[in-house]
Design an enzyme around this catalytic site. Sequence first.
Site, PDB file in Angstrom:
ATOM      1  N   PHE A   1       0.871  -1.171   0.000  1.00 24.67           N
ATOM      2  CA  PHE A   1       0.000   0.000   0.000  1.00 24.67           C
ATOM      3  C   PHE A   1       0.912   1.225   0.000  1.00 24.67           C
ATOM      4  O   PHE A   1       2.089   1.116   0.364  1.00 24.67           O
ATOM      5  CB  PHE A   1      -0.872  -0.004   1.269  1.00 24.67           C
ATOM      6  CG  PHE A   1      -2.343  -0.193   1.002  1.00 24.67           C
ATOM      7  CD1 PHE A   1      -2.808  -1.298   0.304  1.00 24.67           C
ATOM      8  CD2 PHE A   1      -3.278   0.737   1.480  1.00 24.67           C
ATOM      9  CE1 PHE A   1      -4.166  -1.474   0.074  1.00 24.67           C
ATOM     10  CE2 PHE A   1      -4.640   0.565   1.251  1.00 24.67           C
ATOM     11  CZ  PHE A   1      -5.084  -0.536   0.556  1.00 24.67           C
TER      12      PHE A   1
ATOM     13  N   ARG B   1      -0.743   9.180   0.003  1.00 31.94           N
ATOM     14  CA  ARG B   1      -1.906   9.763  -0.675  1.00 31.94           C
ATOM     15  C   ARG B   1      -1.793  11.269  -0.897  1.00 31.94           C
ATOM     16  O   ARG B   1      -2.257  11.779  -1.909  1.00 31.94           O
ATOM     17  CB  ARG B   1      -3.163   9.463   0.151  1.00 31.94           C
ATOM     18  CG  ARG B   1      -3.457   7.995   0.119  1.00 31.94           C
ATOM     19  CD  ARG B   1      -4.616   7.613   0.975  1.00 31.94           C
ATOM     20  NE  ARG B   1      -4.850   6.182   0.787  1.00 31.94           N
ATOM     21  CZ  ARG B   1      -5.735   5.479   1.476  1.00 31.94           C
ATOM     22  NH1 ARG B   1      -6.459   6.058   2.422  1.00 31.94           N
ATOM     23  NH2 ARG B   1      -5.897   4.205   1.228  1.00 31.94           N
TER      24      ARG B   1
HETATM   25  C1  LIG Z   1     -14.826   3.614   0.633  1.00 35.16           C
HETATM   26  C2  LIG Z   1     -13.869   3.534   1.773  1.00 35.16           C
HETATM   27  C3  LIG Z   1     -12.873   2.572   1.783  1.00 35.16           C
HETATM   28  C4  LIG Z   1     -11.973   2.495   2.846  1.00 35.16           C
HETATM   29  N1  LIG Z   1     -11.015   1.527   2.824  1.00 35.16           N
HETATM   30  C5  LIG Z   1     -10.174   1.397   3.898  1.00 35.16           C
HETATM   31  C6  LIG Z   1      -9.224   0.323   3.945  1.00 35.16           C
HETATM   32  O1  LIG Z   1      -9.141  -0.528   3.057  1.00 35.16           O
HETATM   33  N2  LIG Z   1      -8.415   0.263   5.033  1.00 35.16           N
HETATM   34  C7  LIG Z   1      -8.471   1.159   6.063  1.00 35.16           C
HETATM   35  O2  LIG Z   1      -7.724   1.036   7.033  1.00 35.16           O
HETATM   36  N3  LIG Z   1      -9.387   2.171   6.021  1.00 35.16           N
HETATM   37  C8  LIG Z   1     -10.233   2.296   4.983  1.00 35.16           C
HETATM   38  N4  LIG Z   1     -11.153   3.333   4.960  1.00 35.16           N
HETATM   39  C9  LIG Z   1     -11.296   4.163   6.153  1.00 35.16           C
HETATM   40  C10 LIG Z   1     -12.025   3.357   7.238  1.00 35.16           C
HETATM   41  O3  LIG Z   1     -12.933   2.482   6.634  1.00 35.16           O
HETATM   42  C11 LIG Z   1     -12.774   4.253   8.202  1.00 35.16           C
HETATM   43  O4  LIG Z   1     -11.921   5.244   8.712  1.00 35.16           O
HETATM   44  C12 LIG Z   1     -13.321   3.452   9.376  1.00 35.16           C
HETATM   45  O5  LIG Z   1     -14.011   2.324   8.922  1.00 35.16           O
HETATM   46  C13 LIG Z   1     -14.214   4.331  10.237  1.00 35.16           C
HETATM   47  O6  LIG Z   1     -14.827   3.526  11.207  1.00 35.16           O
HETATM   48  P1  LIG Z   1     -15.677   4.206  12.362  1.00 35.16           P
HETATM   49  O7  LIG Z   1     -16.141   3.088  13.241  1.00 35.16           O
HETATM   50  O8  LIG Z   1     -14.920   5.305  12.964  1.00 35.16           O
HETATM   51  O9  LIG Z   1     -16.918   4.872  11.586  1.00 35.16           O
HETATM   52  P2  LIG Z   1     -18.102   4.242  10.723  1.00 35.16           P
HETATM   53  O10 LIG Z   1     -17.837   2.858  10.302  1.00 35.16           O
HETATM   54  O11 LIG Z   1     -18.418   5.237   9.688  1.00 35.16           O
HETATM   55  O12 LIG Z   1     -19.290   4.190  11.749  1.00 35.16           O
HETATM   56  C14 LIG Z   1     -19.899   5.361  12.274  1.00 35.16           C
HETATM   57  C15 LIG Z   1     -21.161   4.967  12.994  1.00 35.16           C
HETATM   58  O13 LIG Z   1     -21.669   6.076  13.691  1.00 35.16           O
HETATM   59  C16 LIG Z   1     -23.065   6.164  13.511  1.00 35.16           C
HETATM   60  N5  LIG Z   1     -23.470   7.561  13.727  1.00 35.16           N
HETATM   61  C17 LIG Z   1     -22.978   8.664  13.130  1.00 35.16           C
HETATM   62  N6  LIG Z   1     -23.614   9.764  13.603  1.00 35.16           N
HETATM   63  C18 LIG Z   1     -24.507   9.334  14.520  1.00 35.16           C
HETATM   64  C19 LIG Z   1     -25.476   9.979  15.339  1.00 35.16           C
HETATM   65  N7  LIG Z   1     -25.669  11.311  15.321  1.00 35.16           N
HETATM   66  N8  LIG Z   1     -26.242   9.214  16.142  1.00 35.16           N
HETATM   67  C20 LIG Z   1     -26.082   7.865  16.188  1.00 35.16           C
HETATM   68  N9  LIG Z   1     -25.194   7.212  15.415  1.00 35.16           N
HETATM   69  C21 LIG Z   1     -24.412   7.934  14.617  1.00 35.16           C
HETATM   70  C22 LIG Z   1     -23.275   5.656  12.099  1.00 35.16           C
HETATM   71  O14 LIG Z   1     -24.592   5.254  11.903  1.00 35.16           O
HETATM   72  C23 LIG Z   1     -22.274   4.491  12.060  1.00 35.16           C
HETATM   73  O15 LIG Z   1     -22.844   3.339  12.610  1.00 35.16           O
HETATM   74  C24 LIG Z   1     -12.063   3.416   3.916  1.00 35.16           C
HETATM   75  C25 LIG Z   1     -13.054   4.378   3.901  1.00 35.16           C
HETATM   76  C26 LIG Z   1     -13.933   4.450   2.847  1.00 35.16           C
HETATM   77  C27 LIG Z   1     -14.963   5.540   2.849  1.00 35.16           C
END
Ligand SMILES: Cc1cc2nc3c(=O)[nH]c(=O)nc-3n(C[C@H](O)[C@H](O)[C@H](O)COP(=O)(O)OP(=O)(O)OC[C@H]3O[C@@H](n4cnc5c(N)ncnc54)[C@H](O)[C@@H]3O)c2cc1C
Length: 568
Positions: A117, A276
């Site tokens: 990567f 990136r």
């Molecule tokens: C298309 C894509 C591909 C990616 N690929 C990679 C990869 O291959 N490797 C890597 O390391 N990273 C990757 N990333 C980054 C990584 O996926 C994210 O940074 C990470 O998954 C975020 O996880 P999280 O649990 O913080 O948030 P999320 O998985 O976005 O979860 C957030 C949660 O909060 C909830 N929520 C939000 N606001 C509220 C509210 N007001 N009230 C109640 N609930 C709420 C939502 O419903 C959701 O359930 C990628 C990102 C994207 C967009």
Amino acid sequence: MVFILQHDILIVGGGLAGMRAALEASKYADTAIVSKTHPLRCHSVAAEGGIAAALGNTVQDSWEDHMYDTVKGSDFLADQDAVEILVKEAPAAIYEFEHWGVLFSRLDDGRLAQRFFGGYAKPRVCFASDKTGHAMVHELYAQIMKRMTKVYEEWYVLDLIIEDNMCKGIVAWDIPNGKLEVIRAKAVLLATGAYGRVYNTTSNDYASTGDGLALALHYGLPLEDMEFVQFHPTGLYSLGLLVTEAVRGEGGYLINGKGERFMKKYAPEKMELAPRDITSRAIETEIKQGRGINEQPYVYLDLRHLGEAKIMEKLPFVREMCRKQMGIDVVKQPIPVRPTVHYSMGGVATTNEGEVITSELKPFSGLYAAGECACVSVHGANRLGANSLLECVVFGKRAGAAMGNYAKATSFAEIKGDWFPKAEECMRALFSGNGKEKMITVRTEMQNAMTEHCGIFREEKSLKTGITKIKKLQQRYTNIILEDTSRTFNTHLVEVLELGSMLTYAEAILVSALNRKESRGAHARTDYLKRDDKNWLKHTLVYKKNNELAIGYRPVVITRIKPEERKY
Ligand SMILES: Cc1cc2nc3c(=O)[nH]c(=O)nc-3n(C[C@H](O)[C@H](O)[C@H](O)COP(=O)(O)OP(=O)(O)OC[C@H]3O[C@@H](n4cnc5c(N)ncnc54)[C@H](O)[C@@H]3O)c2cc1C
């Protein structure tokens, strides 16, 4: 006030970070998740490329090497104590998921396969073909179900209950039933994910509206390093959907309108596998200087030379997406790409245990943050791909344990204020109001302003114009009209609330970007072209004080690696 709902620990957000924290916390105390989307629909599910760990399965590797690449990738702004935790705990975190049943791709001898990567000196990224997030989220959700952790699905958290300098619970809107609820808790975790929707072109899902950032900011708690917005180099043109970095990890080329592999000018050694920030600036520069394909605002990502068999084994989803979205078969045609808003290096400032800190750098009782909405900071000014899933599981788990210990040692605090009636009054005003401004108009103007004034390249005058525009939009938002007043499953209402969140911290992104007078990582100022360690080797804090945004700083933790010139 009578409390119908009460849990020791509340997790706001059912993504990878939230669920990993909940799983850990539930070992200590009664834990529930509140999430505006079903956990299986969080954005983590969309992660494609993989998760990093120095397993050394194909070449010799070590946590020290993973740490060095991460710190260099961060343009030396990451806190090295946090990075050390991240990379040391990485192998165990991946084996834990493997043992739960995640079908990671494998080598012929059965060990986990690892791919290259951007920014890594070694193949270090474990993956489940190009559906890694999907595989991990599903197994984690199964663990949550096994422990019978309560999930309030499709509840939108509107407010935190903050009194006596501590967090005592949340106020939420139950979307399917159209009802307000108050939940009391000893400890609350913000795990609300990304904010890409504040821009007009992003790889993020529709729910990535950064609500947790607005909640923290509202209560005077600082956001850290908000100027560092990651643009992923290869967004599918013009939709902005992600074409995973795994395409370049597997050997894909970037080609300009002259048919050149232009990365040789920008990163002669790493070429397409530069970090990136550098690759995104290279593509934008090619486009700006008229070397886009047919002088259009995109370049090509070419993987035809990989051949159908490899593409189908390692990148089947990329082929399916390009076919469905663009009618392109990547086996025979190159993919048009342009950088797209992808990731937030900044977020709610925390300690290494996920405790939210105040502008005086002291932990704030009962409030925690983890995942993309938090800034711990392991990514500094630029995240390396595959380190974010890792951050979610490593720091999600740590925050869960810290909350568990805190909850065991404290009792429920009395809630004194009229939180429920106040929230009810706000909702009534919104439902019966006669505002004039349409959500879609204000939102589009905000997204366009952020894209125009706080993109890959920034400069003082334009940032100032951006701030003026956002302030006017904040004003207009006070006159917003709720066009759909149905009570149950009102998704328009959710969008109106999300817009309120976005307008709150959009200004914080601009103000932080205006304040940092240097170029570092993803923050490229055309009026301050150089990195300036003497004055700016420090984290930015932005917080509300007397209703205005104020700036503070937090020192960078440097333990093993001295800042040096960053070359690839
Ligand atoms: C298309 C894509 C591909 C990616 N690929 C990679 C990869 O291959 N490797 C890597 O390391 N990273 C990757 N990333 C980054 C990584 O996926 C994210 O940074 C990470 O998954 C975020 O996880 P999280 O649990 O913080 O948030 P999320 O998985 O976005 O979860 C957030 C949660 O909060 C909830 N929520 C939000 N606001 C509220 C509210 N007001 N009230 C109640 N609930 C709420 C939502 O419903 C959701 O359930 C990628 C990102 C994207 C967009």
